[in-house]
Design a protein around this motif. Sequence first.
Motif, PDB file in Angstrom:
ATOM      1  N   ALA A  90     -49.221   7.892  73.368  1.00 35.88           N
ATOM      2  CA  ALA A  90     -49.725   9.261  73.440  1.00 35.88           C
ATOM      3  C   ALA A  90     -48.575  10.258  73.622  1.00 35.88           C
ATOM      4  O   ALA A  90     -48.545  11.339  73.000  1.00 35.88           O
ATOM      5  N   ALA A  91     -47.602   9.900  74.481  1.00 39.14           N
ATOM      6  CA  ALA A  91     -46.441  10.775  74.670  1.00 39.14           C
ATOM      7  C   ALA A  91     -45.624  10.903  73.383  1.00 39.14           C
ATOM      8  O   ALA A  91     -45.109  11.982  73.044  1.00 39.14           O
ATOM      9  N   SER A  92     -45.509   9.796  72.644  1.00 38.86           N
ATOM     10  CA  SER A  92     -44.768   9.843  71.378  1.00 38.86           C
ATOM     11  C   SER A  92     -45.476  10.735  70.360  1.00 38.86           C
ATOM     12  O   SER A  92     -44.820  11.478  69.595  1.00 38.86           O
TER      13      SER A  92
ATOM     14  N   ARG B 260     -43.156  11.046  59.503  1.00 42.04           N
ATOM     15  CA  ARG B 260     -43.359   9.585  59.408  1.00 42.04           C
ATOM     16  C   ARG B 260     -43.508   8.964  60.799  1.00 42.04           C
ATOM     17  O   ARG B 260     -44.368   8.105  61.014  1.00 42.04           O
ATOM     18  N   ARG B 261     -42.678   9.395  61.729  1.00 41.49           N
ATOM     19  CA  ARG B 261     -42.793   8.870  63.086  1.00 41.49           C
ATOM     20  C   ARG B 261     -44.105   9.298  63.740  1.00 41.49           C
ATOM     21  O   ARG B 261     -44.688   8.571  64.550  1.00 41.49           O
ATOM     22  N   PHE B 262     -44.587  10.481  63.361  1.00 36.72           N
ATOM     23  CA  PHE B 262     -45.872  10.955  63.879  1.00 36.72           C
ATOM     24  C   PHE B 262     -47.024  10.046  63.404  1.00 36.72           C
ATOM     25  O   PHE B 262     -47.896   9.644  64.197  1.00 36.72           O
ATOM     26  N   LEU B 263     -47.023   9.703  62.133  1.00 33.71           N
ATOM     27  CA  LEU B 263     -48.044   8.797  61.610  1.00 33.71           C
ATOM     28  C   LEU B 263     -47.942   7.409  62.237  1.00 33.71           C
ATOM     29  O   LEU B 263     -48.955   6.764  62.561  1.00 33.71           O
ATOM     30  N   HIS B 264     -46.706   6.942  62.416  1.00 33.79           N
ATOM     31  CA  HIS B 264     -46.512   5.640  63.059  1.00 33.79           C
ATOM     32  C   HIS B 264     -47.033   5.652  64.504  1.00 33.79           C
ATOM     33  O   HIS B 264     -47.649   4.672  64.958  1.00 33.79           O
ATOM     34  N   SER B 265     -46.808   6.745  65.208  1.00 39.88           N
ATOM     35  CA  SER B 265     -47.286   6.848  66.590  1.00 39.88           C
ATOM     36  C   SER B 265     -48.812   6.876  66.647  1.00 39.88           C
ATOM     37  O   SER B 265     -49.427   6.275  67.538  1.00 39.88           O
ATOM     38  N   ILE B 266     -49.436   7.562  65.693  1.00 38.21           N
ATOM     39  CA  ILE B 266     -50.910   7.588  65.666  1.00 38.21           C
ATOM     40  C   ILE B 266     -51.477   6.194  65.399  1.00 38.21           C
ATOM     41  O   ILE B 266     -52.431   5.751  66.069  1.00 38.21           O
ATOM     42  N   ASN B 267     -50.886   5.476  64.444  1.00 40.51           N
ATOM     43  CA  ASN B 267     -51.351   4.115  64.159  1.00 40.51           C
ATOM     44  C   ASN B 267     -51.137   3.190  65.356  1.00 40.51           C
ATOM     45  O   ASN B 267     -51.985   2.336  65.657  1.00 40.51           O
TER      46      ASN B 267
END
Length: 555
Positions: A335-337, A365-372
Amino acid sequence: MRIFTRKTIVDTIFFFFDDSTAKMRCRLRKQLFIRRNKVCDISLFLAVLGLLLVIIDSELTALSSSTGITKDSPISIILRSACVVSTFFLICCLINYHAIEVKIALIDSGADDWRVAFSTDRFIKMLIEVCVCMICPFPEIFSDGLMKMPYINADTRQVKMRDVPIDVLLSVPMFLRSYLVCRFMVLHSKQFQDAATRSIAALNRISMDFRFVIKTMMADHPLRVLIVFTLSYWMCMSWMFTQCERYDGQLEVEHYYLNSMWFIMVTFMSIGYGDIVPNTYCGRCLSITTGIVGAGVSSALIAIISRKLELSRAEKHVNNFMADSKLTNQRKNAAASVLQETWFIHKYKKALHKGDDLRLRHHQRRFLHSINEFRRIKWDQRKLQEKGNSLLDVGKLHSDMHETLWEMHRTQDHFISQIDVLTQKIMELQMTLNTRPPCCAPPTSSSNDAYFSTSTQLGTVLPTVIPTIPLPPTQSPMLHASQSHREPLQVTTTTTTSSDGLPRISVGSTSSTATSASSGNGSLPQCTVDQLSNCPTGGIYATVTTPLISNFEEV
């Protein structure tokens, strides 16, 4: 045929319930229990002794080339004679055992004749035991003791007949005496010796037999029981297989037992290499029996090992707690990421420097990875929660049901107490109404003298007209619905001389009063409260039998 009279029945009941007789029956029953255990121990000792004597004799005579002992030797005759004697005493012990069982049944039922307790099932059971235990080799004094047994050649599959001692046919079935070990285990088990356990088992309709005892032992010490049974079975079946196969003349006699042990082990574990095969029908029957028993024991062993390797409930709780803590920390980090990458995306969208587009795509890209990653952790937590709930469902359901039942019992007790209080109040009210005097005059009040005036005279009726007072429909429940909101009421107080000396109050409408006055009697029709449905005016007039009312509020 015995005729049961009333005196016989009374004597029988007195026999059952007499204190001294009951103590005598319990004492005799305890003595019979002790005797039965001793007879069972002696029977098992004699059975094992006869089996050992036969094994020793068979091994000595089979190794006649090295020992020089044949079936005609005195040692062999003595051994088999001792086996016959032990078998005779064994049969006597079996008969004595069943006689003790009949006596115990007589004490339990209170019967006098032994034929009542000696049923057909018990007779058949005793006959089968005697037939099984009486099998043993006899001394060969008047015969050579040989018989023809077919042998199958492993290569050519040709059947040849060979001379085999008849002791083979008589010594192999002697292992059926091992059922006495089961009886010994039952009579000397803690469950059977404990009176409380036997009583609880009888209440739950559970027979205290070998099956119950072996289940208890398997539940307490499964590996120990299986190991002892497997080793004992291998040794016994190996000797029986050797006894069936070692007279074909292909191998030396001293090598047969080790080969038989190898064959029984391989067959027991359902492997079957095929290097050793049975050449007689006796050996083939033993092989089939070994395979069936080995399949059952192997499945039981696998189940026990799986149960031992399974985690206990406390261990599962520890692992679930640690996994839940780990997933909670990972969820917070994910969640923090997500928030961090969201801030970076917003930052580089507002920036106008060169190279910010590359950084923007990197953080997206890192945002999508964090959501997944956040979704995956939530899914893992859900699965872990379902797994933990399955462990706690039974205990939680039990506690919830206990609390619900306790609350229901408490509410039921409170409701019953309220019903009891209400019933008591109703009874007191009924007693008060029954004991009330016929005329009770309430204290008069002079607060409404302007509205009511009372004139009483013995034997006369003096009507007094009160000014018309309009009442709303809700305050006149005894008025007709069609006139309660149209016509005002006129209350007329009259004092009459009745049989019980009670004054009557007539309430009616103005038009009805005038009509009644013009009818010639000068008074309103009177009806008691319980005769309201029979009132000729349809409930417009009501006469209440009550003391004289001088206050308008009391009306």
